[in-house]
Motif scaffolding. Sequence first.
Motif, PDB file in Angstrom:
ATOM      1  N   LEU B   8       0.994  -1.153   0.062  1.00 14.85           N
ATOM      2  CA  LEU B   8       0.055  -0.069   0.013  1.00 14.85           C
ATOM      3  C   LEU B   8       0.997   1.469   0.017  1.00 14.85           C
ATOM      4  O   LEU B   8       1.828   1.241   0.678  1.00 14.85           O
ATOM      5  N   TRP B   9       0.529   2.090  -0.723  1.00 15.94           N
ATOM      6  CA  TRP B   9       1.273   3.389  -1.142  1.00 15.94           C
ATOM      7  C   TRP B   9       0.595   4.666  -0.483  1.00 15.94           C
ATOM      8  O   TRP B   9      -0.573   4.823  -0.599  1.00 15.94           O
ATOM      9  N   HIS B  10       1.671   5.662  -0.303  1.00  9.61           N
ATOM     10  CA  HIS B  10       0.992   6.846  -0.432  1.00  9.61           C
ATOM     11  C   HIS B  10       2.190   7.765  -0.800  1.00  9.61           C
ATOM     12  O   HIS B  10       3.286   7.929  -0.055  1.00  9.61           O
ATOM     13  N   TRP B  12       3.857  11.767  -1.336  1.00  8.14           N
ATOM     14  CA  TRP B  12       3.760  13.290  -0.950  1.00  8.14           C
ATOM     15  C   TRP B  12       4.970  13.844  -1.541  1.00  8.14           C
ATOM     16  O   TRP B  12       6.119  13.395  -1.388  1.00  8.14           O
ATOM     17  N   GLU B  15       8.341  11.726  -2.462  1.00  6.31           N
ATOM     18  CA  GLU B  15       8.436  10.648  -1.422  1.00  6.31           C
ATOM     19  C   GLU B  15       7.607   9.796  -1.384  1.00  6.31           C
ATOM     20  O   GLU B  15       6.484  10.476  -1.185  1.00  6.31           O
ATOM     21  N   SER B  16       7.765   8.608  -1.044  1.00  9.80           N
ATOM     22  CA  SER B  16       6.469   7.775  -0.738  1.00  9.80           C
ATOM     23  C   SER B  16       6.880   7.042   0.521  1.00  9.80           C
ATOM     24  O   SER B  16       7.889   6.559   0.726  1.00  9.80           O
ATOM     25  N   VAL B  17       5.672   6.556   1.207  1.00 17.09           N
ATOM     26  CA  VAL B  17       5.583   5.491   2.138  1.00 17.09           C
ATOM     27  C   VAL B  17       5.002   4.322   1.516  1.00 17.09           C
ATOM     28  O   VAL B  17       3.932   4.418   0.841  1.00 17.09           O
ATOM     29  N   VAL B  18       5.643   3.132   1.691  1.00 14.33           N
ATOM     30  CA  VAL B  18       4.860   1.843   1.419  1.00 14.33           C
ATOM     31  C   VAL B  18       4.814   0.763   2.530  1.00 14.33           C
ATOM     32  O   VAL B  18       5.764   0.806   3.405  1.00 14.33           O
ATOM     33  N   TYR B  19       3.797   0.374   2.484  1.00 15.44           N
ATOM     34  CA  TYR B  19       3.315  -0.533   3.641  1.00 15.44           C
ATOM     35  C   TYR B  19       3.389  -1.981   2.997  1.00 15.44           C
ATOM     36  O   TYR B  19       2.367  -2.106   2.133  1.00 15.44           O
ATOM     37  N   HIS B  20       4.039  -2.952   3.771  1.00 18.22           N
ATOM     38  CA  HIS B  20       3.839  -4.404   3.148  1.00 18.22           C
ATOM     39  C   HIS B  20       2.842  -5.151   4.028  1.00 18.22           C
ATOM     40  O   HIS B  20       3.211  -5.371   5.091  1.00 18.22           O
ATOM     41  N   THR B  26       6.761  -0.468   7.262  1.00 12.10           N
ATOM     42  CA  THR B  26       6.810   0.680   6.311  1.00 12.10           C
ATOM     43  C   THR B  26       7.758   1.401   5.902  1.00 12.10           C
ATOM     44  O   THR B  26       8.856   1.347   6.744  1.00 12.10           O
ATOM     45  N   HIS B  27       7.991   1.415   4.518  1.00 14.47           N
ATOM     46  CA  HIS B  27       9.140   1.996   3.918  1.00 14.47           C
ATOM     47  C   HIS B  27       9.205   3.212   3.520  1.00 14.47           C
ATOM     48  O   HIS B  27       8.101   3.641   3.107  1.00 14.47           O
ATOM     49  N   LEU B  28      10.312   4.025   3.607  1.00 15.98           N
ATOM     50  CA  LEU B  28      10.402   5.423   2.908  1.00 15.98           C
ATOM     51  C   LEU B  28      11.224   5.211   1.707  1.00 15.98           C
ATOM     52  O   LEU B  28      12.181   4.849   1.737  1.00 15.98           O
ATOM     53  N   LEU B  80      14.026  -7.063   2.346  1.00 18.48           N
ATOM     54  CA  LEU B  80      13.075  -6.487   3.051  1.00 18.48           C
ATOM     55  C   LEU B  80      11.866  -7.651   2.581  1.00 18.48           C
ATOM     56  O   LEU B  80      10.744  -7.399   3.285  1.00 18.48           O
TER      57      LEU B  80
END
Lengths: 363, 88, 307
Positions: B8-10, B12, B15-20, B26-28, B80
């Motif tokens: 899942l992404w967001h 801004w 830059e993005s954060v992504v959740y697995h 959560t990764h930057l 990861l």
Amino acid sequence: MKPDCILVTALTDPGIMRSLNLKQWDLLIRQARNANLSGRLNTLCHENGLLEHIPEQAINHLSSAQILADRQVDTIRWEVNRIQQALERLDVPVVLLKGAAYLLSGLPAAKGRIFTDIDLLFRKKEIDAVEKTLLLFGWFPTKMDEYDQRYYRTWMHEIPPLSHIKRHSVLDVHHAILPETASLHPDTEKLLENIIPVKGFDNLFTLSEVDMVLHSATHLFHDGELENGLRDLIDLDALLRHFSENNPDFWNDIVLRAHDLELSRPLYYAFKYSNKLLNTPIPKNILTSLDQSPIKPLAWFMDRLFSRALQPDHASCDDGFTGIARWLLYVRSHYLRMPFQLLLPHLLRKAWMRRFNEQDTTI
Amino acid sequence: MTSGFELLWHTWDDESVVYHTGSGDTHLLDTIAMSALMALENKALTVAELVEKVSKHCAINPDPAFFESITQLISSFNRLGLIERYSH
Amino acid sequence: MKVSELSPAEFSKRLKRRGIYLKTGPFISHIRSSIPAVARNLSLLYSDHQLMTSEDFADFHIELFRSRGLRRWYRPQVNFSFDGHIPFKPLPLAQAFPMFEWTLNWCIANHSNQYLILHAAAIEKDGLAVILPAPPGTGKSTLCAGLSSRGWRLLSDELAILRLGDMKLLPLARPINLKNDSIDIMRQYTPDATFGQTSHDTAKGDVAHMKPSTDSVIRSDETATPTWIIFPKYVANENISLTLRSKAQTFIYAAENAFNYSALGLKGFQAMEHLIDSCHCYDFIYSDLDQAVEQFNSLPLSEEITP
């Protein structure tokens, strides 16, 4: 023994939760928390459409537990994926036991369950390769002193627990379901003959239905220290209800298999206490046909012990005898594991180490 | 992608954060990492294919240094648990 | 009934015998203790808080008690029990009240996954809230205490509690934990405030608690909308500055320092996504509390900074 453990009542007759007052909810939530059964309780409330009858304060705790249980489901699935990926190259069947097996097979016993670790079963001759490979992927033996290490390696049916260096997940890697020194000797080969594949995986298995129940019973009544006694009994109840539902042969099959694996005594206790505490519908003729009740005075005594130790570990469920009952069952679990001449030195050492550690940490 | 799990992404700005959903981590990610992971989420690719896609998408010259940075990116994605070797 | 309606003697008797049922924001805690310092600090610093009855539902049942055995004579200690279980090692008796405060934080942070709980202070004005994360030693608590004595309502100085679903901030309004130099700074800055006893030589140095304002305690059922996330940093003799901060990096920092972000899994990600998306994120440097208060009273409501 105190007659009114509200958690057991709620688990067997969820309808009573409609009419509990705040004070009773307070106690129910506390007992469920200590017994690691809050998620289970939440599942029951949902399945029985009770949510609108439950005060908000209690719902908060139930949903908190459910959120944790949901996250644990993802975690277990992920760990299993990692384990399978690591062991792919070995070409040995990976057999899941207990909680992870219930979850991956989609059994109702997994609903709302709290998982503590992942249990795996391999042939003894495969253990060495498995351990070395898991090490490569970050699962290291948990820290323990040399004595404990040796104790595990020599007497136990599992290697010292492995913990992942980054994710801290804990694996219990078994080569049998009881220690080699134990009085009962269920043959691992026989268990492996009947394993069933987990859907969607190439090399992942669980024990067969009857073996799953037998293992759960053995763990609870012949091996464990009952620290999660009620939780484990709930597992048994859920497995028995589910497997017997559409299979009229189930009861006969499991009695025969228990005989074959030398596990009739633990199965007898499983039937007896899941029926007694949780009203699991065990056919009467099955219980009598299994008749594994020990001699009368011993049976009476064991009944006193189990009836207490299977209650939630909460002050409100204890009577003056509960502490001793738990301790005696702890000693018994060791006694069943190893010959008597080894037992006493071992327990003395454990008691000494505990005392020693306490001193060490508080000064 | 590691099968059976989702990202899942967001995003801004750049830059993005992504959740697995498997690891729960959560990764930057910066633009390049984001573009690479998105491409791999779409379908399995070889390193060369990935370099081409990302360099086009981010308008970067696909020189050896870039190739090397993509190779490293892939190995950290792998570490990861975000991706796995495609073998079917 | 308010805590202050009981005489200190009566309060301490209740605390010792059947325990008190103390309401702090959305939680009710059943607390027992026969340790005088716990009774004294509780009745002083929680005097505006509501006492519930033993017929109410308590979220946590806790007890602080002295260690038994020989050691009690030469090295007295305090233990914490959570519903009969003892999760932590004992501490020196002189730290009994700080231990109460952080174990109550522990209870909340470990048993409330219906909320996303950030390690941050939070304050509110006109319904809009500022979340102040930031590592220890950055002057977060001092700033929070200063603002709460100048018209901002204290929500919490340590746990920012966000309700999943509507992502409103829930107030706790408990005493503000001040360390070392901050203790004297706040004594001078807010001479009218009430302070508890200073405990020396804790793991964090000297610790003292400042009583939250009556207003923030009375309004502790009133939620607030998170609007700004501001990372404060006290730098002596530096000019005041408020600068935009990367949202993605704010996300990662807040997640890594949250008490239960990873326990919430996907729900945690979604909640944090919503929070970060709806808040303005800033870095803030200050060297003077009055100037900081002035800046906070004119925080921008859009992503631009007025000079």
